[in-house]
Write a protein that holds these residues in place. Sequence first.
Motif, PDB file in Angstrom:
ATOM      1  N   UNK A 136      -1.671  14.519 -25.040  1.00  0.00           N
ATOM      2  CA  UNK A 136      -2.839  15.155 -25.642  1.00  0.00           C
ATOM      3  C   UNK A 136      -3.070  16.505 -24.968  1.00  0.00           C
ATOM      4  N   UNK A 137      -3.313  17.525 -25.732  1.00  0.00           N
ATOM      5  CA  UNK A 137      -3.807  18.804 -25.233  1.00  0.00           C
ATOM      6  C   UNK A 137      -5.048  19.091 -26.055  1.00  0.00           C
ATOM      7  N   UNK A 138      -6.210  19.012 -25.407  1.00  0.00           N
ATOM      8  CA  UNK A 138      -7.476  19.062 -26.139  1.00  0.00           C
ATOM      9  C   UNK A 138      -8.480  19.959 -25.429  1.00  0.00           C
ATOM     10  N   UNK A 139      -9.519  20.285 -26.190  1.00  0.00           N
ATOM     11  CA  UNK A 139     -10.661  20.971 -25.586  1.00  0.00           C
ATOM     12  C   UNK A 139     -11.925  20.296 -26.092  1.00  0.00           C
ATOM     13  N   UNK A 140     -12.989  20.447 -25.309  1.00  0.00           N
ATOM     14  CA  UNK A 140     -14.291  19.889 -25.674  1.00  0.00           C
ATOM     15  C   UNK A 140     -15.340  20.980 -25.496  1.00  0.00           C
ATOM     16  N   UNK A 141     -16.585  20.654 -25.817  1.00  0.00           N
ATOM     17  CA  UNK A 141     -17.673  21.613 -25.615  1.00  0.00           C
ATOM     18  C   UNK A 141     -17.875  21.926 -24.135  1.00  0.00           C
ATOM     19  N   UNK A 142     -17.542  20.957 -23.263  1.00  0.00           N
ATOM     20  CA  UNK A 142     -17.679  21.141 -21.813  1.00  0.00           C
ATOM     21  C   UNK A 142     -16.491  20.453 -21.148  1.00  0.00           C
ATOM     22  N   UNK A 143     -15.392  21.177 -20.982  1.00  0.00           N
ATOM     23  CA  UNK A 143     -14.167  20.589 -20.445  1.00  0.00           C
ATOM     24  C   UNK A 143     -14.386  19.938 -19.079  1.00  0.00           C
ATOM     25  N   UNK A 144     -15.129  20.597 -18.204  1.00  0.00           N
ATOM     26  CA  UNK A 144     -15.316  20.058 -16.846  1.00  0.00           C
ATOM     27  C   UNK A 144     -16.036  18.711 -16.886  1.00  0.00           C
ATOM     28  N   UNK A 145     -17.109  18.618 -17.635  1.00  0.00           N
ATOM     29  CA  UNK A 145     -17.854  17.358 -17.728  1.00  0.00           C
ATOM     30  C   UNK A 145     -17.017  16.287 -18.428  1.00  0.00           C
ATOM     31  N   UNK A 146     -16.296  16.668 -19.468  1.00  0.00           N
ATOM     32  CA  UNK A 146     -15.458  15.701 -20.186  1.00  0.00           C
ATOM     33  C   UNK A 146     -14.345  15.180 -19.291  1.00  0.00           C
ATOM     34  N   UNK A 147     -13.726  16.072 -18.526  1.00  0.00           N
ATOM     35  CA  UNK A 147     -12.638  15.674 -17.624  1.00  0.00           C
ATOM     36  C   UNK A 147     -13.132  14.638 -16.619  1.00  0.00           C
ATOM     37  N   UNK A 148     -14.277  14.897 -16.000  1.00  0.00           N
ATOM     38  CA  UNK A 148     -14.845  13.959 -15.029  1.00  0.00           C
ATOM     39  C   UNK A 148     -15.169  12.616 -15.696  1.00  0.00           C
ATOM     40  N   UNK A 149     -15.733  12.662 -16.889  1.00  0.00           N
ATOM     41  CA  UNK A 149     -16.083  11.429 -17.602  1.00  0.00           C
ATOM     42  C   UNK A 149     -14.839  10.630 -17.980  1.00  0.00           C
ATOM     43  N   UNK A 150     -13.781  11.315 -18.360  1.00  0.00           N
ATOM     44  CA  UNK A 150     -12.525  10.642 -18.723  1.00  0.00           C
ATOM     45  C   UNK A 150     -11.924   9.959 -17.499  1.00  0.00           C
ATOM     46  N   UNK A 151     -11.886  10.649 -16.369  1.00  0.00           N
ATOM     47  CA  UNK A 151     -11.357  10.024 -15.151  1.00  0.00           C
ATOM     48  C   UNK A 151     -12.194   8.813 -14.749  1.00  0.00           C
ATOM     49  N   UNK A 152     -13.526   8.916 -14.889  1.00  0.00           N
ATOM     50  CA  UNK A 152     -14.399   7.774 -14.591  1.00  0.00           C
ATOM     51  C   UNK A 152     -14.114   6.606 -15.531  1.00  0.00           C
TER      52      UNK A 152
END
Length: 138
Positions: A74-90
């Motif tokens: 997957x290569x994706x973007x979100x409205x807030x990549x930093x917050x999404x990245x942290x949430x995905x790892x969690x």
Amino acid sequence: MTAEEDTPPPPRPPVEPAEGPAPSPAADARIELARMVQRTLDAAGTPVTDAAGVRVSAPLPSDLPCDGTTAYDLSVRTDDNAASYAAILDAWTAEGYAKDRAMQEDLRYNGVVRLSARDRSSIDGMLHFSLTADCRAP
């Protein structure tokens, strides 16, 4: 018989267990892999799009290969990549995937599926994920 032959060998030092879960025998891992792609997308918390702005969806297990390995990138973007990245790892950790880290890469493993995440927002504006597993169809 001598005293040396009668003496038991000294105890061996305990073996440290390997980190993370032990690998499972190869089986059809496509269902778990597709589930974790969906879990990744859900955890982002905002719409997930590709580089062209098209909404990204998870594959069906039957759409994934199973010829010794199975994988999905997957290569994706979100409205807030930093917050999404942290949430995905969690979310990956909450699913029982053991944490690991390589240079600029977050890794997880549950004994079947290996997950890799790289936040390249400052380079290409995208979050990059790779999900892989050994796979043998029944």
